[in-house]
Design an enzyme around this catalytic site. Sequence first.
Site, PDB file in Angstrom:
ATOM      1  N   GLY A 102       0.817  -1.209   0.000  1.00  0.00           N
ATOM      2  CA  GLY A 102       0.000   0.000   0.000  1.00  0.00           C
ATOM      3  C   GLY A 102       0.851   1.259   0.000  1.00  0.00           C
ATOM      4  O   GLY A 102       2.076   1.205  -0.198  1.00  0.00           O
ATOM      5  N   ASP A 103       0.218   2.404   0.237  1.00  0.00           N
ATOM      6  CA  ASP A 103       0.947   3.674   0.118  1.00  0.00           C
ATOM      7  C   ASP A 103       2.114   3.786   1.102  1.00  0.00           C
ATOM      8  O   ASP A 103       3.178   4.289   0.750  1.00  0.00           O
ATOM      9  CB  ASP A 103       0.009   4.889   0.183  1.00  0.00           C
ATOM     10  CG  ASP A 103      -0.930   4.844   1.365  1.00  0.00           C
ATOM     11  OD1 ASP A 103      -0.863   3.858   2.135  1.00  0.00           O
ATOM     12  OD2 ASP A 103      -1.732   5.768   1.522  1.00  0.00           O
ATOM     13  N   GLY A 104       1.940   3.294   2.325  1.00  0.00           N
ATOM     14  CA  GLY A 104       3.023   3.360   3.318  1.00  0.00           C
ATOM     15  C   GLY A 104       4.237   2.583   2.842  1.00  0.00           C
ATOM     16  O   GLY A 104       5.380   3.027   2.989  1.00  0.00           O
ATOM     17  N   SER A 105       3.990   1.432   2.253  1.00  0.00           N
ATOM     18  CA  SER A 105       5.087   0.576   1.782  1.00  0.00           C
ATOM     19  C   SER A 105       5.808   1.241   0.609  1.00  0.00           C
ATOM     20  O   SER A 105       7.040   1.185   0.504  1.00  0.00           O
ATOM     21  CB  SER A 105       4.545  -0.775   1.316  1.00  0.00           C
ATOM     22  OG  SER A 105       3.738  -1.329   2.318  1.00  0.00           O
ATOM     23  N   ASP A 150      -7.761  -1.998   0.191  1.00  0.00           N
ATOM     24  CA  ASP A 150      -8.465  -0.723   0.392  1.00  0.00           C
ATOM     25  C   ASP A 150      -8.799   0.024  -0.912  1.00  0.00           C
ATOM     26  O   ASP A 150      -9.690   0.855  -0.927  1.00  0.00           O
ATOM     27  CB  ASP A 150      -7.618   0.214   1.277  1.00  0.00           C
ATOM     28  CG  ASP A 150      -7.369  -0.366   2.654  1.00  0.00           C
ATOM     29  OD1 ASP A 150      -8.106  -1.290   3.040  1.00  0.00           O
ATOM     30  OD2 ASP A 150      -6.437   0.094   3.335  1.00  0.00           O
ATOM     31  N   ARG A 185     -34.598  -8.380  11.547  1.00  0.00           N
ATOM     32  CA  ARG A 185     -33.538  -7.610  12.219  1.00  0.00           C
ATOM     33  C   ARG A 185     -32.835  -6.631  11.284  1.00  0.00           C
ATOM     34  O   ARG A 185     -32.899  -6.762  10.067  1.00  0.00           O
ATOM     35  CB  ARG A 185     -32.475  -8.562  12.783  1.00  0.00           C
ATOM     36  CG  ARG A 185     -32.920  -9.231  14.054  1.00  0.00           C
ATOM     37  CD  ARG A 185     -31.899 -10.264  14.485  1.00  0.00           C
ATOM     38  NE  ARG A 185     -32.298 -10.822  15.772  1.00  0.00           N
ATOM     39  CZ  ARG A 185     -31.901 -12.002  16.225  1.00  0.00           C
ATOM     40  NH1 ARG A 185     -31.115 -12.766  15.503  1.00  0.00           N
ATOM     41  NH2 ARG A 185     -32.287 -12.412  17.412  1.00  0.00           N
ATOM     42  N   ARG A 276     -28.233  -6.255  15.127  1.00  0.00           N
ATOM     43  CA  ARG A 276     -27.028  -7.052  15.362  1.00  0.00           C
ATOM     44  C   ARG A 276     -25.865  -6.419  14.594  1.00  0.00           C
ATOM     45  O   ARG A 276     -26.072  -5.814  13.550  1.00  0.00           O
ATOM     46  CB  ARG A 276     -27.201  -8.498  14.872  1.00  0.00           C
ATOM     47  CG  ARG A 276     -28.240  -9.289  15.661  1.00  0.00           C
ATOM     48  CD  ARG A 276     -27.738  -9.620  17.067  1.00  0.00           C
ATOM     49  NE  ARG A 276     -28.680 -10.454  17.797  1.00  0.00           N
ATOM     50  CZ  ARG A 276     -29.668  -9.993  18.588  1.00  0.00           C
ATOM     51  NH1 ARG A 276     -29.854  -8.683  18.729  1.00  0.00           N
ATOM     52  NH2 ARG A 276     -30.458 -10.829  19.220  1.00  0.00           N
ATOM     53  N   LEU A 283     -11.615 -11.491   7.557  1.00  0.00           N
ATOM     54  CA  LEU A 283     -12.224 -12.382   6.555  1.00  0.00           C
ATOM     55  C   LEU A 283     -12.175 -11.718   5.182  1.00  0.00           C
ATOM     56  O   LEU A 283     -12.108 -12.380   4.152  1.00  0.00           O
ATOM     57  CB  LEU A 283     -13.691 -12.659   6.904  1.00  0.00           C
ATOM     58  CG  LEU A 283     -13.943 -13.650   8.037  1.00  0.00           C
ATOM     59  CD1 LEU A 283     -15.423 -13.713   8.339  1.00  0.00           C
ATOM     60  CD2 LEU A 283     -13.423 -15.026   7.635  1.00  0.00           C
TER      61      LEU A 283
HETATM   62  O1  F6P Z   1      -4.744  -1.698   4.567  1.00  0.00           O
HETATM   63  C1  F6P Z   1      -5.425  -2.906   4.611  1.00  0.00           C
HETATM   64  C2  F6P Z   1      -6.173  -3.068   5.919  1.00  0.00           C
HETATM   65  O2  F6P Z   1      -6.868  -4.285   5.856  1.00  0.00           O
HETATM   66  C3  F6P Z   1      -7.093  -1.922   6.292  1.00  0.00           C
HETATM   67  O3  F6P Z   1      -8.313  -1.975   5.617  1.00  0.00           O
HETATM   68  C4  F6P Z   1      -7.189  -2.112   7.780  1.00  0.00           C
HETATM   69  O4  F6P Z   1      -7.417  -0.871   8.393  1.00  0.00           O
HETATM   70  C5  F6P Z   1      -5.837  -2.623   8.162  1.00  0.00           C
HETATM   71  O5  F6P Z   1      -5.251  -3.143   6.985  1.00  0.00           O
HETATM   72  C6  F6P Z   1      -5.829  -3.681   9.227  1.00  0.00           C
HETATM   73  O6  F6P Z   1      -4.512  -3.948   9.555  1.00  0.00           O
HETATM   74  P1  F6P Z   1      -4.008  -5.195  10.386  1.00  0.00           P
HETATM   75  O7  F6P Z   1      -4.135  -6.419   9.531  1.00  0.00           O
HETATM   76  O8  F6P Z   1      -2.595  -4.873  10.701  1.00  0.00           O
HETATM   77  O9  F6P Z   1      -4.894  -5.305  11.595  1.00  0.00           O
END
Ligand code: F6P
Length: 361
Positions: A102-105, A150, A185, A276, A283
Amino acid sequence: NHGVGVLTSGGDSQGMNAAVRAIVRETLRQGHRCYLIREGYTGLITGNIEQANWNHVANVTHLGGSMIGTSRCDEFRTSDGRKKAAKVMFEKRIFYLIVIGGDGSLMGAQKLKEEWGRFGEELFAEGKITEEVANEGRELHLAGIVGSIDNDCIESDKSIGSDTALHRICEAIDGLVMTAQSHQRVFVVEVMGRHCGYLALTAAIAVEADYVFYPEIPPDDNWPEQLCNLLDSVRKFGKRQNVIILGEGVTNSKGVKIGGKQVKEEIETRLQLEVRIATLGHLQRGGSPTFLDRLLGLRMGYEAVQEVLKNSEDGGSPVIGQKTISKVMCLRGHNIERIELSRVIRQSETANEETIHRNSD
Ligand code: F6P
């Protein structure tokens, strides 16, 4: 003969294995060495790296997750951590790197590229690498592939994994609808996506949800009233169940996170309805990739190898003294276009800031 490394970083996403397969096979086909860097940037720092052969990537496209492991590596966020990674790469003569994440990587990869020349000089001055290796590795050739459920990369229509995640969400909600109907529900379904509402919004359309909360447009302060009026009116028309999708990172006008519990309580106190909460969690990142994610992974992997090796003949820049510009493989319509990494990062930062800023105004 050049060394091409591949790593997956950040949250895993379905289709990453297809990308790894294409990278390994295309690199080997072109007669170069390919290296599987395990556990994301952590493996780059510790040297947890294996040279790949053709069979390493047999029977992998149908598997979810990342076959080479991934991580969110804090050490790589520091310059010291990145220098350790550079040392490992110089030692193994890996000067071509493909990062799937993702963007951070991708941001981490860009930082490594910016500091690469300095690291090379320092490692040579410290006697850790020979002049020959320092010369051979005078440039880091980098390419990125957006792998994330995402789908938050503005420059690409689709990131690897988002199609499968949507498929999982739809399957899960299809599974909830009959039990919801039987008991009349309301289900509040919490989905992932961080600051990006793509999963929430598109899933809501596909499953005919009654209401969706997503981060880009924070709900009005009177959302409980609006939501309950809507539920009330559709119930009066005979609807026996309701689905509300709640995206991750949704906040109210004061920047306070809206959780499933709050939505449930608002509905239960205002309407005589049972509610609920279903938190789909990881998942969404599980199971086999869809056809689309497999194909996307394979195509992007192939393109990334073409990109990263395009100047490999002289081992350097097209023009002496000019740095190569790193690109990210982005889907535009049906085509994969190579977009400048710095632009992709800038756009992502602006989009995230805008969402966060807007939601806390
Ligand atoms: O960036 C992917 C993602 O699944 C996000 O949607 C979510 O906020 C995050 O990673 C969850 O991260 P982790 O698997 O570290 O709990």
